[in-house]
Design a protein around this motif. Structure first.
Motif, PDB file in Angstrom:
ATOM      1  N   PRO A 212      10.142  -0.478  35.601  1.00 39.69           N
ATOM      2  CA  PRO A 212      10.053   0.593  36.597  1.00 39.69           C
ATOM      3  C   PRO A 212       9.845   1.974  35.981  1.00 39.69           C
ATOM      4  CG  PRO A 212      12.309  -0.125  36.326  1.00 39.69           C
ATOM      5  CD  PRO A 212      11.474  -1.098  35.563  1.00 39.69           C
ATOM      6  N   VAL A 213       9.017   2.756  36.622  1.00 41.51           N
ATOM      7  CA  VAL A 213       8.856   4.165  36.267  1.00 41.51           C
ATOM      8  C   VAL A 213       9.771   4.947  37.196  1.00 41.51           C
ATOM      9  CG1 VAL A 213       7.255   6.092  36.103  1.00 41.51           C
ATOM     10  CG2 VAL A 213       6.488   3.799  35.512  1.00 41.51           C
ATOM     11  N   ASP A 214      11.033   5.077  36.780  1.00 40.82           N
ATOM     12  CA  ASP A 214      12.007   5.772  37.626  1.00 40.82           C
ATOM     13  C   ASP A 214      12.251   7.172  37.077  1.00 40.82           C
ATOM     14  OD1 ASP A 214      13.327   5.193  35.328  1.00 40.82           O
ATOM     15  OD2 ASP A 214      14.599   3.642  36.208  1.00 40.82           O
ATOM     16  N   ALA A 215      13.176   7.868  37.732  1.00 42.10           N
ATOM     17  CA  ALA A 215      13.430   9.256  37.341  1.00 42.10           C
ATOM     18  C   ALA A 215      13.918   9.331  35.896  1.00 42.10           C
ATOM     19  CB  ALA A 215      14.449   9.895  38.282  1.00 42.10           C
ATOM     20  N   ASP A 216      14.716   8.374  35.488  1.00 35.83           N
ATOM     21  CA  ASP A 216      15.229   8.404  34.113  1.00 35.83           C
ATOM     22  C   ASP A 216      14.098   8.291  33.110  1.00 35.83           C
ATOM     23  OD1 ASP A 216      17.432   8.160  32.087  1.00 35.83           O
ATOM     24  OD2 ASP A 216      16.397   6.257  31.758  1.00 35.83           O
ATOM     25  N   TRP A 217      13.212   7.341  33.327  1.00 35.77           N
ATOM     26  CA  TRP A 217      12.097   7.177  32.395  1.00 35.77           C
ATOM     27  C   TRP A 217      11.226   8.427  32.407  1.00 35.77           C
ATOM     28  CZ3 TRP A 217       6.794   7.183  32.258  1.00 35.77           C
ATOM     29  CH2 TRP A 217       6.210   6.625  31.100  1.00 35.77           C
ATOM     30  N   ALA A 218      10.930   8.941  33.582  1.00 35.56           N
ATOM     31  CA  ALA A 218      10.087  10.130  33.674  1.00 35.56           C
ATOM     32  C   ALA A 218      10.713  11.291  32.915  1.00 35.56           C
ATOM     33  CB  ALA A 218       9.883  10.512  35.147  1.00 35.56           C
ATOM     34  N   GLN A 219      12.018  11.386  32.989  1.00 38.61           N
ATOM     35  CA  GLN A 219      12.687  12.489  32.308  1.00 38.61           C
ATOM     36  C   GLN A 219      12.586  12.330  30.786  1.00 38.61           C
ATOM     37  OE1 GLN A 219      16.007  13.000  30.784  1.00 38.61           O
ATOM     38  NE2 GLN A 219      15.751  15.231  30.883  1.00 38.61           N
ATOM     39  N   ARG A 220      12.801  11.113  30.318  1.00 37.19           N
ATOM     40  CA  ARG A 220      12.720  10.867  28.880  1.00 37.19           C
ATOM     41  C   ARG A 220      11.296  11.068  28.387  1.00 37.19           C
ATOM     42  NH1 ARG A 220      16.836   7.910  26.737  1.00 37.19           N
ATOM     43  NH2 ARG A 220      15.443   6.749  25.373  1.00 37.19           N
ATOM     44  N   PHE A 221      10.356  10.580  29.150  1.00 35.48           N
ATOM     45  CA  PHE A 221       8.953  10.754  28.766  1.00 35.48           C
ATOM     46  C   PHE A 221       8.590  12.234  28.710  1.00 35.48           C
ATOM     47  CE2 PHE A 221       4.590  11.446  30.328  1.00 35.48           C
ATOM     48  CZ  PHE A 221       3.889  10.910  29.268  1.00 35.48           C
ATOM     49  N   THR A 222       9.066  12.993  29.675  1.00 34.00           N
ATOM     50  CA  THR A 222       8.722  14.419  29.725  1.00 34.00           C
ATOM     51  C   THR A 222       9.301  15.167  28.533  1.00 34.00           C
ATOM     52  OG1 THR A 222       8.654  14.310  32.133  1.00 34.00           O
ATOM     53  CG2 THR A 222       8.832  16.485  31.142  1.00 34.00           C
ATOM     54  N   VAL A 223      10.511  14.823  28.159  1.00 34.27           N
ATOM     55  CA  VAL A 223      11.100  15.458  26.968  1.00 34.27           C
ATOM     56  C   VAL A 223      10.201  15.227  25.768  1.00 34.27           C
ATOM     57  CG1 VAL A 223      13.015  15.332  25.339  1.00 34.27           C
ATOM     58  CG2 VAL A 223      13.469  15.323  27.800  1.00 34.27           C
ATOM     59  N   LEU A 224       9.782  13.983  25.603  1.00 36.95           N
ATOM     60  CA  LEU A 224       8.931  13.656  24.460  1.00 36.95           C
ATOM     61  C   LEU A 224       7.615  14.425  24.530  1.00 36.95           C
ATOM     62  CD1 LEU A 224       8.394  10.151  22.993  1.00 36.95           C
ATOM     63  CD2 LEU A 224       6.431  11.576  23.455  1.00 36.95           C
ATOM     64  N   LEU A 225       7.003  14.405  25.690  1.00 44.46           N
ATOM     65  CA  LEU A 225       5.681  15.020  25.805  1.00 44.46           C
ATOM     66  C   LEU A 225       5.725  16.522  25.569  1.00 44.46           C
ATOM     67  CD1 LEU A 225       2.687  14.818  26.616  1.00 44.46           C
ATOM     68  CD2 LEU A 225       3.413  15.270  28.966  1.00 44.46           C
ATOM     69  N   ILE A 226       6.687  17.187  26.150  1.00 41.69           N
ATOM     70  CA  ILE A 226       6.700  18.645  26.057  1.00 41.69           C
ATOM     71  C   ILE A 226       7.037  19.097  24.642  1.00 41.69           C
ATOM     72  CG2 ILE A 226       7.886  20.715  26.872  1.00 41.69           C
ATOM     73  CD1 ILE A 226       7.813  19.581  29.622  1.00 41.69           C
ATOM     74  N   ALA A 227       7.928  18.372  24.005  1.00 38.98           N
ATOM     75  CA  ALA A 227       8.199  18.709  22.604  1.00 38.98           C
ATOM     76  C   ALA A 227       6.939  18.501  21.776  1.00 38.98           C
ATOM     77  CB  ALA A 227       9.341  17.846  22.073  1.00 38.98           C
TER      78      ALA A 227
ATOM     79  N   ALA B 136       3.242   7.207  39.597  1.00 42.59           N
ATOM     80  CA  ALA B 136       3.878   5.889  39.602  1.00 42.59           C
ATOM     81  C   ALA B 136       3.972   5.336  41.017  1.00 42.59           C
ATOM     82  CB  ALA B 136       5.274   5.984  38.984  1.00 42.59           C
ATOM     83  N   ALA B 137       4.282   6.200  41.972  1.00 42.24           N
ATOM     84  CA  ALA B 137       4.347   5.748  43.367  1.00 42.24           C
ATOM     85  C   ALA B 137       2.988   5.281  43.837  1.00 42.24           C
ATOM     86  CB  ALA B 137       4.866   6.886  44.255  1.00 42.24           C
ATOM     87  N   LEU B 138       1.966   5.990  43.418  1.00 38.82           N
ATOM     88  CA  LEU B 138       0.609   5.577  43.786  1.00 38.82           C
ATOM     89  C   LEU B 138       0.288   4.204  43.202  1.00 38.82           C
ATOM     90  CD1 LEU B 138      -2.063   6.439  45.127  1.00 38.82           C
ATOM     91  CD2 LEU B 138      -2.726   7.461  42.950  1.00 38.82           C
ATOM     92  N   LEU B 139       0.714   3.989  41.960  1.00 43.09           N
ATOM     93  CA  LEU B 139       0.425   2.721  41.294  1.00 43.09           C
ATOM     94  C   LEU B 139       1.265   1.571  41.830  1.00 43.09           C
ATOM     95  CD1 LEU B 139      -0.078   3.613  37.528  1.00 43.09           C
ATOM     96  CD2 LEU B 139      -1.782   2.936  39.222  1.00 43.09           C
ATOM     97  N   GLU B 140       2.314   1.878  42.561  1.00 41.14           N
ATOM     98  CA  GLU B 140       3.123   0.791  43.107  1.00 41.14           C
ATOM     99  C   GLU B 140       2.470   0.164  44.322  1.00 41.14           C
ATOM    100  OE1 GLU B 140       7.051   2.039  43.905  1.00 41.14           O
ATOM    101  OE2 GLU B 140       7.624   2.130  41.785  1.00 41.14           O
TER     102      GLU B 140
END
Lengths: 178, 178
Positions: free
Chosen positions: B145-160, B57-61
DNA sequence: GGAGTTACGCTACGGGTCGTAGCGTATGGA
DNA sequence: TCCATACGCTACGACCCGTAGCGTAACTCC
């Protein structure tokens, strides 16, 4: 633009009297194309997701759709106003599909009801970005086919992830299920 | 292009002696930018995923990155050769991140070893499209924004979801866990 | 040291597209 | 009948990509 005017049977100046520029016209055109998307009730959340994925992929296979969409998204990278216009005219409109799909799944008992409306909205946004993003990336960046097999595998992943998200597993270290 | 030559301190014709055209140059430039991505071992699959999501996300900013990437992807919509060039120079190179992350997770016991190599490859492709697609869509299309909160929620979904994919749950009607 | 090869710089140009100016024209209502 | 609104048309300016043609410097090889 000259071609658009030609095909429309109007003068080029008429286009510029109705739209501020090329970008605005393309956004409106793409928005109309996306309105073709539907979410028929296929009986299960899994079938609904797979259906919309394949439908979206078919839409993205059409040259007008993918070219216009990506061109305007690329342009929005340097134009803040265009960016919000895309978000309002295309992204926000199609979130209806996610909301409708979730509602149906809740009626079927496949997903629990949401407790916090704010969390529910954030989850819907997350799901939308995952579905639309994965399909677009697969079809247009990786340049590999979005076929029934891929849709099925993607749906398995998404719905399992949805279960974890919905069941309030929001600890700092997820992935403990394996 | 004139600007590129100016900043490089060379003549415009020299650029055209090294690259066939604007698109090829931009693809190579974007490929270099993407090579900045790393996958430090953060101790868990979840942390590794969140880390790479935030890094991406930082790269894409950065304006150069997002503008160049989307411009060339948009162009590839009408140029088959460019499409394969993007896939080979950018997409295929960065799949290393997925493969490395999976390998580490398997060493930690967070993911089972793959039985069928073909299935393993398809799963890696799926994961890559989901991660890259979701982040790009969130950042550049939804424009949120792709912030820490979004990344955390996305990761939960992906890993499950990963757990479900890895455990061979490939029945026609997934989602039975809810 | 001289000749040939290679790579680069520079100017000018053709082609294509976006967007606009200016003016004429028709349609439709008061 | 008169006026307002909308449209058509031509021409044009501006911008950018990519190329042709020619001159020049460096480097190699005999």
């Amino acid at each position: 633009m000259g071609d658009v005017a030609l095909r429309a049977g109007v003068a080029k100046t008429t286009l510029y009297r109705r739209w501020a520029g090329k970008n605005e016209l393309v956004v409106d055109a793409v928005a109309v194309l996306f309105d073709e998307l539907e979410l028929p009730d296929l009986g299960s959340l899994s079938a609904d997701v797979q259906g919309v994925v394949l439908q979206f992929a078919a839409l993205l296979e059409r040259p007008e759709t993918k070219t216009a969409l990506m061109a305007v998204v690329a342009e929005s990278t340097r134009d803040e106003a265009l960016r919000t216009r895309i978000r309002d005219s295309i992204v926000a409109r199609q979130k209806r599909l996610v909301l409708l799909g979730r509602e149906r799944a809740q009626e079927r008992g496949e997903l629990p009801s949401e407790a916090d409306p704010a969390t529910a909205a954030r989850t819907a946004d997350l799901i939308f970005d995952v579905i639309a993003g994965a399909v677009v990336h697969r079809a247009l960046v990786s340049a590999e086919p979005v076929d029934a097999d891929w849709a099925q595998r993607f749906t398995v992943l998404l719905i399992a992830g949805l279960g974890a998200t919905a069941s309030g597993r929001v600890d700092q270290k997820p992935g403990g299920s394996v």
